[in-house]
Every structure is written in C-alpha cells, then in structure tokens.
Design a protein around this motif. Structure first.
Motif, PDB file in Angstrom:
ATOM      1  N   ASP A 330       0.846  -1.204   0.000  1.00 30.46           N
ATOM      2  CA  ASP A 330       0.000   0.000   0.000  1.00 30.46           C
ATOM      3  C   ASP A 330       0.875   1.245   0.000  1.00 30.46           C
ATOM      4  O   ASP A 330       1.891   1.319   0.708  1.00 30.46           O
ATOM      5  CB  ASP A 330      -0.923   0.014   1.225  1.00 30.46           C
ATOM      6  N   LYS A 335       0.140   3.381   6.822  1.00 33.51           N
ATOM      7  CA  LYS A 335      -0.332   1.985   6.895  1.00 33.51           C
ATOM      8  C   LYS A 335       0.853   1.008   6.828  1.00 33.51           C
ATOM      9  O   LYS A 335       0.754  -0.142   7.253  1.00 33.51           O
ATOM     10  CB  LYS A 335      -1.302   1.677   5.745  1.00 33.51           C
ATOM     11  N   LYS A 376       0.017   1.136 -13.980  1.00 34.28           N
ATOM     12  CA  LYS A 376       1.233   1.248 -13.173  1.00 34.28           C
ATOM     13  C   LYS A 376       2.000  -0.079 -13.107  1.00 34.28           C
ATOM     14  O   LYS A 376       3.219  -0.112 -13.068  1.00 34.28           O
ATOM     15  CB  LYS A 376       0.814   1.657 -11.756  1.00 34.28           C
TER      16      LYS A 376
HETATM   17  P1  TYD Z   1      -9.673   3.359  -1.287  1.00 34.76           P
HETATM   18  O1  TYD Z   1     -10.064   2.378  -2.295  1.00 34.76           O
HETATM   19  O2  TYD Z   1     -10.105   4.728  -1.508  1.00 34.76           O
HETATM   20  O3  TYD Z   1     -10.021   2.791   0.110  1.00 34.76           O
HETATM   21  P2  TYD Z   1     -11.160   2.514   1.116  1.00 34.76           P
HETATM   22  O4  TYD Z   1     -11.760   1.168   0.803  1.00 34.76           O
HETATM   23  O5  TYD Z   1     -10.381   2.491   2.389  1.00 34.76           O
HETATM   24  O6  TYD Z   1     -12.117   3.651   0.974  1.00 34.76           O
HETATM   25  O7  TYD Z   1      -8.097   3.405  -0.996  1.00 34.76           O
HETATM   26  C1  TYD Z   1      -7.143   2.963  -1.825  1.00 34.76           C
HETATM   27  C2  TYD Z   1      -6.007   2.358  -1.040  1.00 34.76           C
HETATM   28  O8  TYD Z   1      -5.194   1.695  -1.979  1.00 34.76           O
HETATM   29  C3  TYD Z   1      -5.127   3.360  -0.316  1.00 34.76           C
HETATM   30  O9  TYD Z   1      -4.738   2.855   0.945  1.00 34.76           O
HETATM   31  C4  TYD Z   1      -3.910   3.479  -1.231  1.00 34.76           C
HETATM   32  C5  TYD Z   1      -3.864   2.178  -1.932  1.00 34.76           C
HETATM   33  N1  TYD Z   1      -3.327   2.246  -3.291  1.00 34.76           N
HETATM   34  C6  TYD Z   1      -2.120   1.620  -3.572  1.00 34.76           C
HETATM   35  O10 TYD Z   1      -1.502   1.040  -2.667  1.00 34.76           O
HETATM   36  N2  TYD Z   1      -1.615   1.681  -4.834  1.00 34.76           N
HETATM   37  C7  TYD Z   1      -2.270   2.305  -5.829  1.00 34.76           C
HETATM   38  O11 TYD Z   1      -1.775   2.351  -6.972  1.00 34.76           O
HETATM   39  C8  TYD Z   1      -3.528   2.933  -5.553  1.00 34.76           C
HETATM   40  C9  TYD Z   1      -4.283   3.626  -6.640  1.00 34.76           C
HETATM   41  C10 TYD Z   1      -4.026   2.875  -4.263  1.00 34.76           C
END
Ligand code: TYD
Length: 397
Positions: A330, A335, A376
């Motif tokens: 993440d 986190k 990505k």
């Molecule tokens: P989100 O889907 O908005 O979360 P929630 O279910 O908590 O509302 O959060 C996306 C999460 O994914 C955030 O912790 C960042 C992570 N992330 C990555 O690790 N890599 C990525 O390329 C992207 C777009 C998000």
C-alpha cells in the motif's frame, strides 16, 4: 421499520491498522445491513460510535491516488464555473485535496473553509493556512461557522454524509449554514452500483448508509431542499453527486428522474432485491475462497494490492489471512509496517520497480482503481502476473 438483509459477522474497525502488541485491544463490531421501507434508506443495523472511527489516528488519506487528485481538482473547477461561490464550506476535508483548489480567506474572494473531526488531518489543512474546524458536523458547528463567517454560498462534502447516522440532523444543519440561494453538493458511493456490482465490501463501520437517490431526494425534501441535479462518478466504485438547493432557483435537470427510474428498474424499493443481493454475496465469498485455495494449492504466491477498508471486510468475511496472502502492498505511509485489521496481514510499501518477481497473483483490494493500477503494474502483467478481483464477480484479470 429497518429490516436486516445481510450479516457480515463480527468485523474489526476497517481502517484500524495496528501493530502486533495492539491485537489484544482490537475491537470488533457486528456489521449487518438493513432496508428501511419507510425512509428507503439502506443502513447498518447497529452504528459504531463516531469517536471510535474518526479521531486523531484516522488512516485514510484522500490525496494518495492520482485518480482522486484529478477527481477533486475537476469537481472544484466545475463548482466554480457552475456556481461562482464566495464562501465554500467543505464538510470532511481530510487532507485538503478538494479545499486547496480554493483560496484561504474571504479576503481573496472565492475561498474554502472546512470541518474535519480527525485532528491529524485538520492539522494538515490548518498548517497550510486554511480555517478548519476540528469538529463533527452538527447544528452547533453550523452555528459557530455562521457566527464567524455568516451563511455560506456552497456546502460540499465527499464520502462523508454517508458516515453520519443522524442524517436528518446533518441535513438540517446544512440548511441552517447555507444562504437562501445556496447550494448543497455531496457525493457518496451509490447503492445501485453496489447492488449491480455485488460490491458488498462497501459495507463497513464508517458507511452508516449506502445511499439511493430515492431515499436522498425524499429526506432532502423533508429537510427543505430541492434536488435539482445528479452526476454519476466512477470514484469509489460508483458514486452519485447530488445537487440540492434551498430554493427553486435551479431547474430540475433530467438527471434526477433518470437516476430515480434506474433505481425503480433495479427494484431498489423492494426488500426482496436486497435478499437476492445477500445470496449473491454468499456466492461471491464461496467463489473467492475456492479460487484462492486452488491457486495456493498450485504453489502460487499471492499478495494483496491496496490495504483498503474494503479489503478488511473481504478478508474478515471470507476468512483470508497470512496462510493465503504473503503481505499487502500500500502506498499510504502510515499503513506501512502495520498489520491489516482482523486478518493481521503485514502491510509493506510497494517496491519501487513494481510487484516483486516471485509474486504470481495480486488481490485487488483497491479494485476501484483498477485502471490506474493496471497501467502502473504493466511489467507484472506483461510477465504473466495476474490480478484477482471479486467485483462484479470473482475472476482473474
Ligand atoms: P480506497 O479504495 O479509496 O479505500 P477505502 O476502501 O479504504 O475507501 O483506498 C485505496 C487504497 O489503496 C489506499 O490505501 C492506497 C492504496 N493504493 C495503492 O496502494 N496503490 C495504488 O496504486 C492505488 C491507486 C491505491
């Protein structure tokens, strides 16, 4: 009366990433959802205390993805063009990804002030010079703002109204803080998207409600608002942006009856629809458990991609833990180095050159960013790596 249709069992706080020495004090809550045929609202059967969820340790950061940054820049620009507001009030400003598109004070003309109860985030926007009330949204906060600034021209709120159990009070407080010709714009995950995509992981402690347009237009009207426009957005797996005014100054656009008709076609006004959704959720669980165990039996290495609140629900509901996933990667710094809620899967920073070579599959916890992530991680995909998703049905990508 609210009637339960889905029980996801005991769940940890979805955003409560923790260290090993905190396992003993980890709290779990019953997460089940019900449909209220009087109000039309789909809501948690039991709400979790807001102070347990939204405090100085809150981990979700709105600006961490380019998708969300672009989204909020676009929304801010569009609101400026449509309404040319003087003072904008944002409710739930998180790290300021929306509000920083505006100036800081009314001296500069168009400006944005905000309310944010998670003090770690309130501090971020304050340190940039913006006025942020470190409070929950209610009538007292509305009155304090009126005293300091007078009534405002536009209230904007993203992914926050659905967090508020006492919705009627929240809407009435918005009515109070808005000028007579003011506009209330808010966006949250949409119920029709959740039902269509079987994205049951939208149901967690923070989401006191998953909104239908049917329920919102009715409640807004009870609170003195006219809903005059609805935009559908792709964010958070499908959201609705609702535009409501205190007066009849705006013509009601075709988007309102269109959204309502779509919901009637999906039978969102029938309890049976939600029972059928619950059956699909159980099938989704079985399919995911079967897929993961067969991949594991074949010797594959699997990780989680995105330590989301949504993935907390999936892993705890489906019983997926460290026996299946090596770790979750993440991008959110706070986190990293922590364990995921309930399932206690380690969270790491994504390697700079993409998913590690020894990984065969990555479960898309952040399935709502599929496009951005696939772009990505093109090297992973080109070497035969596969993503796993459960939305709208369990499959590999
Ligand atoms: P989100 O889907 O908005 O979360 P929630 O279910 O908590 O509302 O959060 C996306 C999460 O994914 C955030 O912790 C960042 C992570 N992330 C990555 O690790 N890599 C990525 O390329 C992207 C777009 C998000």
């Amino acid at each position: 009366m609210k009637k339960q249709f889905l029980d996801l069992g005991k769940q940890p706080i979805a955003n409560n990433f923790l260290h090993e020495d905190q396992y003993e004090e980890e709290q779990f809550f019953n997460i089940s959802m019900g449909y209220d045929s009087d109000s039309g609202l789909v809501s948690l059967m039991e709400y979790v205390d807001k102070k347990v969820l939204f405090n100085e340790n809150y981990a979700y950061k709105s600006s961490m993805s380019t998708t969300m940054r672009d989204h909020f820049n676009h929304v801010a620009l569009s609101l400026k063009v449509q309404f040319d507001p003087g003072i904008v009030l944002e409710i739930g400003s998180n790290d300021g990804v929306f509000m920083t598109n505006f100036s800081m004070t009314p001296r500069d003309g168009m400006c944005c002030i905000s309310v944010e109860p998670c003090s770690n985030f309130a501090e971020i926007t304050r340190s940039k010079g913006y006025t942020t009330y470190d409070k929950f949204w209610d009538i007292d906060t509305a009155k304090e703002i009126i005293q300091d600034y007078g009534q405002v021209d536009l209230v904007y709120s993203a992914n926050c109204m659905c967090h508020i159990p006492e919705l009627r009070d929240a809407f009435k407080a918005v009515h109070e803080v808005l000028r007579p010709d003011g506009v209330f714009v808010f966006e949250d995950p949409s119920l029709s998207d959740m039902v269509e995509k079987c994205s049951y992981d939208q149901i967690y402690d923070e989401h006191a409600h998953i909104f239908s347009v049917m329920a919102l237009t009715k409640l807004l009207s009870d609170c003195g608002f006219v809903t005059f426009k609805i935009d559908h957005a792709k964010t958070h797996g499908g959201s609705n942006r609702i535009y409501a005014a205190k007066s009849n100054a705006y013509t009601v656009s075709a988007s309102v009856p269109e959204a309502l008709n779509n919901e009637y076609e999906l039978k969102l006004d029938k309890f049976e629809t939600y029972c059928e959704f619950a059956d699909r959720v159980q099938k989704s669980k079985k399919d995911l458990v079967d897929l993961l165990s067969s991949l594991k039996n074949d010797g594959n290495k699997i990780i989680g991609y995105g330590a989301t609140s949504k993935s907390t629900i999936v892993f705890n509901y489906c019983g997926v833990g460290v026996e299946t996933l090596d770790y979750i990667s993440d991008t959110t710094e706070c986190k990293q180095g922590m364990m995921s809620p309930g399932a206690h899967i380690p969270i790491i920073a994504p390697p700079e050159d993409g998913i590690a070579d020894d990984i065969n599959y990555a479960f898309l916890g952040a399935w709502n960013y599929e496009e951005e992530i696939l772009k990505k991680e093109s090297v992973f995909v080109e070497r035969g790596g596969k993503f796993i998703t459960h939305v709208p049905d369990v499959r590999t990508i």
